[in-house]
Motif scaffolding. Sequence first.
Motif, PDB file in Angstrom:
ATOM      1  N   ARG A   1       2.002  10.843  33.938  1.00  9.62           N
ATOM      2  CA  ARG A   1       1.319  11.060  32.669  1.00  9.62           C
ATOM      3  C   ARG A   1       1.785  10.051  31.622  1.00  9.62           C
ATOM      4  NH1 ARG A   1      -1.884  15.314  32.137  1.00  9.62           N
ATOM      5  NH2 ARG A   1      -1.687  17.032  33.577  1.00  9.62           N
ATOM      6  N   ALA A   2       3.063   9.726  31.652  1.00  8.73           N
ATOM      7  CA  ALA A   2       3.589   8.747  30.688  1.00  8.73           C
ATOM      8  C   ALA A   2       2.946   7.375  30.913  1.00  8.73           C
ATOM      9  CB  ALA A   2       5.101   8.641  30.815  1.00  8.73           C
ATOM     10  N   GLU A   3       2.775   6.998  32.178  1.00  7.92           N
ATOM     11  CA  GLU A   3       2.118   5.715  32.475  1.00  7.92           C
ATOM     12  C   GLU A   3       0.654   5.740  32.049  1.00  7.92           C
ATOM     13  OE1 GLU A   3       4.395   3.916  36.333  1.00  7.92           O
ATOM     14  OE2 GLU A   3       3.157   5.709  36.629  1.00  7.92           O
ATOM     15  N   LEU A   4      -0.020   6.862  32.276  1.00  7.96           N
ATOM     16  CA  LEU A   4      -1.414   6.985  31.843  1.00  7.96           C
ATOM     17  C   LEU A   4      -1.518   6.877  30.324  1.00  7.96           C
ATOM     18  CD1 LEU A   4      -2.773   9.837  34.141  1.00  7.96           C
ATOM     19  CD2 LEU A   4      -3.374   7.426  34.191  1.00  7.96           C
ATOM     20  N   GLU A   5      -0.584   7.538  29.622  1.00  7.10           N
ATOM     21  CA  GLU A   5      -0.589   7.471  28.162  1.00  7.10           C
ATOM     22  C   GLU A   5      -0.319   6.052  27.680  1.00  7.10           C
ATOM     23  OE1 GLU A   5      -1.077   8.739  24.348  1.00  7.10           O
ATOM     24  OE2 GLU A   5      -1.497   9.838  26.189  1.00  7.10           O
ATOM     25  N   GLN A   6       0.590   5.347  28.347  1.00  7.65           N
ATOM     26  CA  GLN A   6       0.882   3.950  27.990  1.00  7.65           C
ATOM     27  C   GLN A   6      -0.339   3.062  28.222  1.00  7.65           C
ATOM     28  OE1 GLN A   6       3.416   2.649  26.455  1.00  7.65           O
ATOM     29  NE2 GLN A   6       2.726   0.549  26.631  1.00  7.65           N
ATOM     30  N   HIS A   7      -1.020   3.260  29.338  1.00  5.63           N
ATOM     31  CA  HIS A   7      -2.240   2.485  29.612  1.00  5.63           C
ATOM     32  C   HIS A   7      -3.305   2.767  28.558  1.00  5.63           C
ATOM     33  CE1 HIS A   7      -0.979   0.723  33.346  1.00  5.63           C
ATOM     34  NE2 HIS A   7      -0.701   1.898  33.879  1.00  5.63           N
ATOM     35  N   ARG A   8      -3.420   4.042  28.161  1.00  2.90           N
ATOM     36  CA  ARG A   8      -4.398   4.402  27.144  1.00  2.90           C
ATOM     37  C   ARG A   8      -4.065   3.724  25.811  1.00  2.90           C
ATOM     38  NH1 ARG A   8      -5.143   7.661  23.007  1.00  2.90           N
ATOM     39  NH2 ARG A   8      -3.084   8.587  23.116  1.00  2.90           N
ATOM     40  N   ARG A   9      -2.786   3.753  25.439  1.00  2.00           N
ATOM     41  CA  ARG A   9      -2.379   3.094  24.190  1.00  2.00           C
ATOM     42  C   ARG A   9      -2.635   1.592  24.252  1.00  2.00           C
ATOM     43  NH1 ARG A   9       2.179   6.704  24.436  1.00  2.00           N
ATOM     44  NH2 ARG A   9       3.415   5.031  25.348  1.00  2.00           N
ATOM     45  N   GLN A  10      -2.382   0.989  25.409  1.00  2.00           N
ATOM     46  CA  GLN A  10      -2.620  -0.450  25.556  1.00  2.00           C
ATOM     47  C   GLN A  10      -4.103  -0.770  25.449  1.00  2.00           C
ATOM     48  OE1 GLN A  10      -0.719  -1.273  29.287  1.00  2.00           O
ATOM     49  NE2 GLN A  10       1.240  -1.765  28.329  1.00  2.00           N
TER      50      GLN A  10
END
Length: 105
Positions: free
Chosen positions: A50-59
């Motif tokens: 989930r943290a990686e998904l959130e980081q991708h979304r922010r990027q």
Amino acid sequence: MTIRFSLSLISTVFLVAGCAAGGGVGEYGMGDDAAVIKASRNRETARVSRAELEQHRRQRIAAAEEIDLANKRRQAKNEEINDTLGTVNKAVNVLGNLRWLTRVW
């Protein structure tokens, strides 16, 4: 002399035809990539946290904002140039009208 020219012409035609037909090097790796993706599906290492998904979304959001800002800057610059050209055009028209008036008088 003409044989060399003919051979070079024929080889050039075949070379151009081969390039136009496709078959580039990049197409060979596509099947290999698909096979690797299919083989790694549903593996624990293939899952994203989930943290990686959130980081991708922010990027993605940041990239979209940067693109939007660049478009706004480009639009503002174009409007500035168009305004300047419009002012110059009006000045040229005024000078043209003054020139015409001086001829009449």
